[in-house]
Design an enzyme around this catalytic site. Sequence first.
Site, mmCIF file in Angstrom:
data_model
loop_
_atom_site.group_PDB
_atom_site.id
_atom_site.type_symbol
_atom_site.label_atom_id
_atom_site.label_comp_id
_atom_site.label_asym_id
_atom_site.label_seq_id
_atom_site.Cartn_x
_atom_site.Cartn_y
_atom_site.Cartn_z
ATOM 1 N N SER A 279 5.055 -7.062 3.440
ATOM 2 C CA SER A 279 5.539 -7.467 4.764
ATOM 3 C C SER A 279 6.306 -8.787 4.671
ATOM 4 O O SER A 279 6.109 -9.573 3.734
ATOM 5 C CB SER A 279 4.343 -7.640 5.701
ATOM 6 O OG SER A 279 3.510 -8.674 5.201
ATOM 7 N N GLU B 239 -4.877 -3.848 -2.182
ATOM 8 C CA GLU B 239 -6.316 -3.572 -2.170
ATOM 9 C C GLU B 239 -6.614 -2.289 -1.388
ATOM 10 O O GLU B 239 -7.701 -1.726 -1.505
ATOM 11 C CB GLU B 239 -7.110 -4.755 -1.602
ATOM 12 C CG GLU B 239 -6.785 -5.146 -0.166
ATOM 13 C CD GLU B 239 -5.565 -6.067 -0.037
ATOM 14 O OE1 GLU B 239 -4.540 -5.791 -0.677
ATOM 15 O OE2 GLU B 239 -5.647 -7.039 0.732
ATOM 16 N N PHE C 61 0.813 -1.231 0.000
ATOM 17 C CA PHE C 61 0.000 0.000 0.000
ATOM 18 C C PHE C 61 0.836 1.266 0.000
ATOM 19 O O PHE C 61 0.388 2.319 -0.443
ATOM 20 C CB PHE C 61 -0.947 0.008 1.221
ATOM 21 C CG PHE C 61 -0.287 0.444 2.512
ATOM 22 C CD1 PHE C 61 -0.084 1.786 2.790
ATOM 23 C CD2 PHE C 61 0.169 -0.495 3.439
ATOM 24 C CE1 PHE C 61 0.545 2.194 3.966
ATOM 25 C CE2 PHE C 61 0.792 -0.097 4.611
ATOM 26 C CZ PHE C 61 0.994 1.246 4.872
ATOM 27 N N GLU D 57 8.564 -4.341 13.602
ATOM 28 C CA GLU D 57 8.302 -3.281 12.617
ATOM 29 C C GLU D 57 6.961 -2.632 12.930
ATOM 30 O O GLU D 57 5.904 -3.168 12.571
ATOM 31 C CB GLU D 57 8.284 -3.850 11.191
ATOM 32 C CG GLU D 57 8.102 -2.749 10.151
ATOM 33 C CD GLU D 57 7.971 -3.260 8.723
ATOM 34 O OE1 GLU D 57 7.377 -4.338 8.509
ATOM 35 O OE2 GLU D 57 8.443 -2.552 7.819
ATOM 36 N N LYS E 156 -0.617 -6.834 -9.448
ATOM 37 C CA LYS E 156 -1.659 -6.941 -8.416
ATOM 38 C C LYS E 156 -1.334 -5.866 -7.387
ATOM 39 O O LYS E 156 -0.479 -6.039 -6.525
ATOM 40 C CB LYS E 156 -1.599 -8.342 -7.784
ATOM 41 C CG LYS E 156 -2.929 -8.870 -7.248
ATOM 42 C CD LYS E 156 -3.552 -8.023 -6.167
ATOM 43 C CE LYS E 156 -2.846 -8.151 -4.846
ATOM 44 N NZ LYS E 156 -3.314 -7.163 -3.840
ATOM 45 N N CYS F 93 9.676 1.248 4.063
ATOM 46 C CA CYS F 93 10.567 0.166 4.499
ATOM 47 C C CYS F 93 11.975 0.665 4.726
ATOM 48 O O CYS F 93 12.817 -0.079 5.197
ATOM 49 C CB CYS F 93 10.570 -0.939 3.460
ATOM 50 S SG CYS F 93 11.259 -0.373 1.902
HETATM 51 P P1 NAD Z 1 1.282 -6.701 2.936
HETATM 52 O O1 NAD Z 1 2.307 -7.772 3.033
HETATM 53 O O2 NAD Z 1 0.136 -6.732 3.861
HETATM 54 O O3 NAD Z 1 0.661 -6.677 1.441
HETATM 55 C C1 NAD Z 1 1.482 -6.659 0.309
HETATM 56 C C2 NAD Z 1 0.734 -7.286 -0.862
HETATM 57 O O4 NAD Z 1 0.462 -8.654 -0.561
HETATM 58 C C3 NAD Z 1 -0.612 -6.635 -1.148
HETATM 59 O O5 NAD Z 1 -0.767 -6.514 -2.543
HETATM 60 C C4 NAD Z 1 -1.614 -7.621 -0.566
HETATM 61 O O6 NAD Z 1 -2.845 -7.621 -1.228
HETATM 62 C C5 NAD Z 1 -0.919 -8.954 -0.771
HETATM 63 N N1 NAD Z 1 -1.325 -9.985 0.192
HETATM 64 C C6 NAD Z 1 -1.815 -9.800 1.437
HETATM 65 N N2 NAD Z 1 -2.043 -10.987 2.044
HETATM 66 C C7 NAD Z 1 -1.670 -11.943 1.166
HETATM 67 C C8 NAD Z 1 -1.646 -13.377 1.214
HETATM 68 N N3 NAD Z 1 -2.040 -14.054 2.294
HETATM 69 N N4 NAD Z 1 -1.195 -14.031 0.123
HETATM 70 C C9 NAD Z 1 -0.784 -13.361 -0.966
HETATM 71 N N5 NAD Z 1 -0.776 -12.012 -1.066
HETATM 72 C C10 NAD Z 1 -1.214 -11.306 -0.014
HETATM 73 O O7 NAD Z 1 2.081 -5.303 3.046
HETATM 74 P P2 NAD Z 1 1.493 -3.828 3.164
HETATM 75 O O8 NAD Z 1 0.876 -3.641 4.498
HETATM 76 O O9 NAD Z 1 0.692 -3.504 1.950
HETATM 77 O O10 NAD Z 1 2.836 -2.964 3.062
HETATM 78 C C11 NAD Z 1 3.649 -2.653 4.167
HETATM 79 C C12 NAD Z 1 4.790 -3.633 4.291
HETATM 80 O O11 NAD Z 1 5.553 -3.664 3.082
HETATM 81 C C13 NAD Z 1 5.780 -3.250 5.393
HETATM 82 O O12 NAD Z 1 6.183 -4.423 6.060
HETATM 83 C C14 NAD Z 1 6.943 -2.646 4.619
HETATM 84 O O13 NAD Z 1 8.186 -2.709 5.277
HETATM 85 C C15 NAD Z 1 6.937 -3.501 3.395
HETATM 86 N N6 NAD Z 1 7.611 -2.854 2.280
HETATM 87 C C16 NAD Z 1 8.832 -3.339 1.934
HETATM 88 C C17 NAD Z 1 9.538 -2.731 0.917
HETATM 89 C C18 NAD Z 1 10.894 -3.250 0.540
HETATM 90 O O14 NAD Z 1 11.405 -2.793 -0.464
HETATM 91 N N7 NAD Z 1 11.491 -4.158 1.280
HETATM 92 C C19 NAD Z 1 9.004 -1.625 0.244
HETATM 93 C C20 NAD Z 1 7.734 -1.159 0.624
HETATM 94 C C21 NAD Z 1 7.052 -1.782 1.645
#
Ligand code: NAD
Length: 491
Positions: free
Chosen positions: A232, A182, A155, A382, A179, A287
């Site tokens: 995450s 959401e 997000f 985190e 994708k 991140c």
């Molecule tokens: P999230 O892991 O909740 O969601 C990321 C994506 O995964 C979304 O598109 C979501 O729809 C999808 N998703 C959620 N549950 C799933 C499942 N069970 N199976 C498959 N796909 C699923 O992360 P978020 O809350 O959107 O973003 C914040 C996180 O992203 C933080 O932990 C942040 O550190 C990390 N992040 C990391 C980087 C990096 O470069 N390392 C960059 C940006 C954000």
Amino acid sequence: MQTRIPREKLICDNFINGSWVKGSAGHTDVVSPYNGQLIGTITHPSAQQVDDAIKAAAAAQKDWGKTPLKERAKVLFNFRNLLLENLDEIAHLKSSESGKTFEEGKAGLMKGVEVLEFALSLQNLDLGGKVEVSRGVFCEYRREALGVIANITPFNFPAMVPMWTIPINLALGNAYVWKPSEKTPLTSMKIADLLKKAGLPDGLMTVLQGGAPTVDAIIDHPSVKAIGFVGSTKIAKIVYQRATNLGKRALCLGGAKNHIILVPDANPDLTGIGISDSFTGCAGQRCMAASVLLAVGNVDHHIEKIIQRAASLKLGETMGAIITKAQKDFLVTAIGRAEAGGAKVLLDGRKAKAPAGMEEGNWLGPTILDMVKAGSEAATYELFGPIISIVRCNDVSEALKIENSVEYGNACSVFTSSGGLAERVAKEAAAGMIGVHVGVPVPREPFSFGGINASKFGSGDITGHHCLDFWTDMKKITSKWEKQNDSNWMS
Ligand code: NAD
């Protein structure tokens, strides 16, 4: 400029073979973190719709993969110009759904444009080579497009993170399946529309909305050759395991807990601003945000400046909102738990007032916790909000030991005027990206982005020069066209 929240609810469908298609598997609302207003609805695709979309992508990629790079680059060049023409509109849209300030929305998109410009220079990069390895025998390597690849994005950067991989993959000849989160899907509509307007043939950009069911259907589809994921650590592991169990290549970037090591000789002009902006930028939802300040010796003069800078921020103007109410409530309780564990609150974001007219938004001001215990929740988990935990250390060795003990490994910065200490931190910190007097050490193109340990699953990096191996296949050709008179073991 203040972020403009859309007045009407936007319907966010799925971009399949160049058209917007209503998903037939339900819908989810999109709410603005600024004021709790309903600003959109996504429609989830059915398994059949995912299959149709990826089949169309695979068919379109056949010609695109054979199109000369210079022609592919022309489409991307048009796309770059359209992004710049629509910069403000996209920045408002992505900020209204993610809670960023308008300026942050704009900066993220400009970083995406920088990646696009890097992709435009692909023809000057390492796309192949040929050497005479023995008399009359030539070995050549070429990079070839993989076919259909997919990216799943978080997000917190609705345009920048997808832009890490969209231009490079289209330039390399792949078809792209996206994708989006959401929680922040609205920006995907604008990006897909602009790519079409730029002349990208139908099917090469696919946008599929939704959550886990959509992701699973994408990963499992036999035509999807590689999966990029950013989000995450918990979900990165799930996605990595699912994809690699199917024998697919996957590169999954996870969460982070980034440290800053601060010593008394740090440059005073760079320190207050650098550290404050690192943990407050994007309201701490990035991140690469600083999360733990390892304060070595007496650095109170620097901490004073960090407090001053953070306290000057204005919610809704120079600092944005938290993505959901649940996450804001979690952050408030985490601050309470740290306090109960002995931390001293030097700056209390819980007292910050919501901007006028936006009382229903998810607001939390910058929060500075001092005397946080190493190993506690605030020092290791985190939190993902505008909170920095100060852990007091006697020396740099103790600071590095704490830094090394955390499972993540995205970033570590040191604020010091000593070159020797900076070099020691660069060598000994357990992080993929190191900063020296830089609070958010994101490498710029052509250098690649990527952490280590629990911040990344898979090998290689997702951007920059080092991503080319991941997004292409390397073909090796050995050829001989003449019989040589002298002896040659490659006969
Ligand atoms: P999230 O892991 O909740 O969601 C990321 C994506 O995964 C979304 O598109 C979501 O729809 C999808 N998703 C959620 N549950 C799933 C499942 N069970 N199976 C498959 N796909 C699923 O992360 P978020 O809350 O959107 O973003 C914040 C996180 O992203 C933080 O932990 C942040 O550190 C990390 N992040 C990391 C980087 C990096 O470069 N390392 C960059 C940006 C954000």
